[in-house]
Every structure is written in C-alpha cells, then in structure tokens.
Write a protein that holds these residues in place. Structure first.
Motif, PDB file in Angstrom:
ATOM      1  N   SER A  76       1.881   4.801   0.993  1.00 33.37           N
ATOM      2  CA  SER A  76       1.604   5.603   2.185  1.00 33.37           C
ATOM      3  C   SER A  76       2.424   6.883   2.180  1.00 33.37           C
ATOM      4  CB  SER A  76       1.924   4.800   3.447  1.00 33.37           C
ATOM      5  OG  SER A  76       3.332   4.707   3.629  1.00 33.37           O
ATOM      6  N   LYS A 129       0.835  -1.198   0.000  1.00 28.80           N
ATOM      7  CA  LYS A 129       0.000   0.000   0.000  1.00 28.80           C
ATOM      8  C   LYS A 129       0.871   1.249   0.000  1.00 28.80           C
ATOM      9  CE  LYS A 129      -3.926   2.144   2.377  1.00 28.80           C
ATOM     10  NZ  LYS A 129      -4.903   2.034   3.485  1.00 28.80           N
ATOM     11  N   PRO A 149       0.077   7.744   8.198  1.00 33.72           N
ATOM     12  CA  PRO A 149       0.217   7.128   6.865  1.00 33.72           C
ATOM     13  C   PRO A 149      -0.542   7.822   5.737  1.00 33.72           C
ATOM     14  CG  PRO A 149      -0.140   5.450   8.543  1.00 33.72           C
ATOM     15  CD  PRO A 149      -0.382   6.762   9.201  1.00 33.72           C
ATOM     16  N   GLU A 150      -1.464   8.716   6.098  1.00 32.57           N
ATOM     17  CA  GLU A 150      -2.295   9.344   5.080  1.00 32.57           C
ATOM     18  C   GLU A 150      -1.922  10.795   4.782  1.00 32.57           C
ATOM     19  OE1 GLU A 150      -4.656   7.367   3.586  1.00 32.57           O
ATOM     20  OE2 GLU A 150      -3.716   5.832   4.849  1.00 32.57           O
TER      21      GLU A 150
END
Length: 490
Positions: A97, A95, A132-133
């Motif tokens: 990030s 993913k 993480p965002e």
C-alpha cells in the motif's frame, strides 16, 4: 593458462548430475546486502531487482516507465503516484500500500539511517499517503528527472518499523522470494510464478566458474570472463551462449592533484597512446565497443557524435615533451587495478602501450576490497574501473562536479572545472528532458576535452548456459531480469 587447466580437468572428470529442482547461477562476486536502501555494488543491485518491485523503472534508453504505479505531474514540484490495482502481494502475503511506499522512502530520507540513496532524493520536501492507493511527493524545487529517481524497491512498513534485517532476510513483492542465505557465497531464491528454485553461487575464479558450468555444477553464468574462455564456450555443443551490446562504461581515472596525472597534456597523451581498437579486436575478441562518454550514445541524454581520440603515438610523444617529459626524464605513473586475471592482463597491455610513447607505468593489482577502498579514499595516481548501470544523467554531478569530492560524491580525482560545473548546474535547472539532453551533450563534449577520465569502452554482456535453458534476455546494464522468463527443459 585458464583454458589449458579446463582441458586438463575435463579430460579426467565426468560431468556432475543435473538437479531438476534447482538451477544454479555462478557469480563472480557475492552480494553485500539484500536491503534495497543500502545496495551500492552491482551484484546486490541485480539480485534486489528480483526480490523487490519499485514504483518506477528505467527503460533501455534511461526513460522512466511505470511498474507499481502510474504518475501525474500536478505542478513542477508536486507528483502524484497511483498504485496499480494488479500489483503483486508482498512475499509474506500482505498487500502493498501507499503506507509501505511512504515508509520505505521516509527511511531513506532519514539521515540517521545512512542510506547512500539519500543524495538522489535531496529535493523531496514531504511525502503524503492520503489513502492506501495514492502517494504524493512534494519537492523543494522542480526536477524533471524525479520520476526516474523512484526505482527503489518497496519494503513492508511493518517490517521497517520492527527493524527487520532486510539485508539478510528480504521481503519484497518481486518475481522471486527469498528462501535462505545459509553461508557466504550461497544464496537461494525461489521464483514465484512456478516455484523454480535458483541457487546463486560465488565462484570468484573465472576458470573454475567455466569448469563448473561444463560439469553441470552450475547451469549458467553471466559476464566477468576472459574472452578466450568466451570463445572456448562458443565451440562447446553443450553450451548456448548469448552476446548483446552493453552499457557498462570502463575508463582510466586520475588523481588530478598529482603533478604527472594532473597535467592535461599527460592525460591527452595517454588518450592518443592507447590503441583501443586493437585491444577490443584481439583481447575482447570484438565483445566491446569504444566509449567516449559515461552515457552510451543511445541514451536519451547521450551524445550521438562525440569524436574519438585516434591512436597517434607520435602526437602522444609531442604532448609529453610539451609537458616536460622525454626519454631522459620520462613520466612515471603507478596504475592500480583489481587482481582479477583479465583486468591485470588489460592493465599490462595498457602499460606496454604507454611505455611505447615514453610513459613508465608500474601496475599494482589488489584484491577487490583493498583496491576499491584505495580508490574511494583517493589513494591512487591512475586506475581503471567501470560504472555499471548508470541511467540517470545527474550522475555527472555525482562524479564530476567540483563539490562532489568524497564523501559528498564520487569525484575521487578532484576534478575542478568551472565550465563543467556551470553546465551541470544548468542541466539541473532545465525545464524538461529535451532541454536537459542538450545541456548534457555540451557537458560531454567538455569532459572529453578536459579528460578527468580517459574513456575506454563499453563491454558487451555475455550469458552462457547449459543446453535446455532458454528464453533468457540480456539487458544492456547486465541485470538478471532475464531469470524471470527463463525456461529449463531437458
């Protein structure tokens, strides 16, 4: 000559088989790297757009639009980017990030890595990833252009830390994933949405490239074709051909320290000696438009009403006399260009038009590597080149500011003009895009008066494909993004 060769070869050959599993794209030049931190050539940049996704992209007018993230300007020097929840995974399944974003940009900002993108991010003071965002950028000074600078493809932090060779084995989150690069001149990518395989083949000779298209050895090609071959393809029922207005800016550049090309009257004479409309009509077959500036008029910072230097051979001769040249003592100029047949032909036409007003021109053509090396090193008197895909107007600083001589920038002709420097610096200090646009338009007027470049034209983009290929959308900067939606039906 190229058209005659094609006709002769087609007369004795059948067509090659169509391979439904693989679509082949003919390239005029090979990519040099697939690492977004180091790409400077157009082919690499266009392929990298397929393999990676950035935080931000630029629309056709050069304004920033969100891709991986939306943003807020928290203060004149602080920006917060929030990653979109629907963002794609990296090609390795991990993913994407904020950690990956920070690692990618930190790598560029490390002077020891030698990224050519470092200069465009010089105002970045710090990068933070509080979760993480979210990614936050803090700048040393206000920069209204800043969101538009964040078009770098994001790579996995773990691979960057491990020294993974992204240049030959890229891992991004873009609509295509890397499959293999088995040899120079042959690159294989696979489209993520449906698994369609694409092979990018380097076919440097335009005649051979068209022949391979007609024989189905390649399925599509874009640009870098003599206009006679474009006209020929338009008449072939098995080929579909698209043309759209482009933004690639072609110009004549000069060594301004040279006693001939450094003379303002000589450059002005050249501007009046060139019949650009006739070249566009007969050589480009109408597939170009005259240019007056680096940015096209439809750009948000472009100038919509710059005057054009009219074709005026008499005025050109007067200017040369004022500069001390006449029939008994003509100006002599060496003109460097690439060995591409179409570029050599254009150079020969320019040579002829300049000779008509009393300028003796020696055309010198070289393979691309030698030619571009000479230009970067300042070994020229006059040359022709193109700027491809310029979207941020601070390119004016990189190209024309007196402190941007190589290796600090691309002011290869050593242009020095205090008024131009002042306007470039004023644009950087402007508080918003509207104010910047106003200053950049004043700058473009000034550059057209001083002529460090003689603007020539913006070339149209051309895409030719076998019948059955559809839904390809040409972009003004000539990128390959149309391959994302392209369909193939027999």
């Amino acid at each position: 000559m190229g058209l005659l060769i094609i006709l002769a070869l087609l007369a004795g050959c059948g067509t090659g088989p169509d391979d439904r599993d693989t679509l082949r794209f003919g390239l005029a030049t090979s990519p040099l790297t697939l690492d977004p931190r180091y790409a400077t050539d157009a082919t690499s940049a266009r392929l990298i757009r397929l393999l990676y996704q950035p935080l931000v992209d630029l629309d056709a007018s050069g304004k920033p639009i969100p891709v991986l993230a939306d943003w807020q300007r928290l203060s004149p020097t602080r920006y917060r980017f929030r990653l979109r929840p629907d963002r794609p995974l990296f090609h390795d399944g991990s993913k994407l990030s904020a950690r990956d974003v920070k690692a990618t940009y930190s790598s560029v900002l490390d002077p020891g890595n030698g990224s050519p993108l470092l200069a465009s991010l010089e105002k970045v003071q710090s990068i933070k990833a509080p979760n993480p965002e979210i990614i936050e950028f803090v700048l040393t000074a206000p920069d209204p252009l800043f969101p538009g600078r964040l078009t770098l493809g994001i790579a996995p932090a773990s691979l960057l830390a491990a020294g993974h060779p992204l240049n030959r084995a890229p891992v991004g989150s873009g609509p295509f994933r890397f499959e293999k690069w088995p040899e120079e001149g042959r690159l294989v990518l696979r489209r993520r949405r449906d698994g369609q395989r694409f092979e990018f083949l380097h076919v440097p000779d335009p005649t051979v490239r068209v022949l391979k298209l007609l024989r189905s050895e390649i399925h599509m090609l874009q640009n870098d074709l003599p206009k006679e071959l474009v006209a020929y393809l338009e008449d072939r029922k098995e080929i579909s051909l698209q043309r759209e207005q482009g933004s690639t800016f072609t110009y004549l550049g000069f060594n301004l320290n040279d006693p001939v090309t450094g003379h303002p009257q000589v450059r002005l004479a050249i501007a009046h000696a060139l019949d650009r409309q006739e070249i566009i009509r007969y050589v480009f077959k109408g597939t170009a438009r005259p240019a007056q500036a680096l940015l096209p008029p439809e750009h948000w910072a472009g100038h919509p009403a710059l005057p054009e230097y009219p074709y005026d051979p008499m005025r050109a001769r007067e200017l040369l006399r004022e500069a001390g040249f006449d029939a008994h003592s003509p100006a002599h100029i060496s003109y460097k260009t690439s060995s591409d047949p179409f570029r050599v032909r254009l150079a020969t036409i320019i040579q002829h038009q300049l000779r008509q007003v009393g300028i003796e021109v020696e055309v010198q053509s070289y393979d691309w590597g030698t030619f571009y090396g000479d230009i970067k090193a300042g070994r020229f008197q006059m040359y022709s080149l193109s700027w491809v895909g310029v979207k941020l107007p601070d390119a004016f600083e990189y190209i024309f500011h007196s402190e941007s001589v190589p290796p600090q920038g691309a002011n290869r002709g050593h242009f020095e003009d205090p008024q131009s420097d002042f306007l470039i610096e004023q644009a950087e200090k402007a508080g918003n895009l509207s104010q910047q646009a106003n200053v950049y338009r004043q700058l473009q007027v000034r550059l057209l008066q001083q002529l460090p470049y003689v603007p020539l034209w913006y070339e149209d983009n051309v895409f030719a494909a076998r019948q059955g290929i559809s839904d390809y959308q040409l972009a003004p900067d000539g990128n390959y993004d149309g391959l994302v939606a392209l369909e193939f039906r027999l």
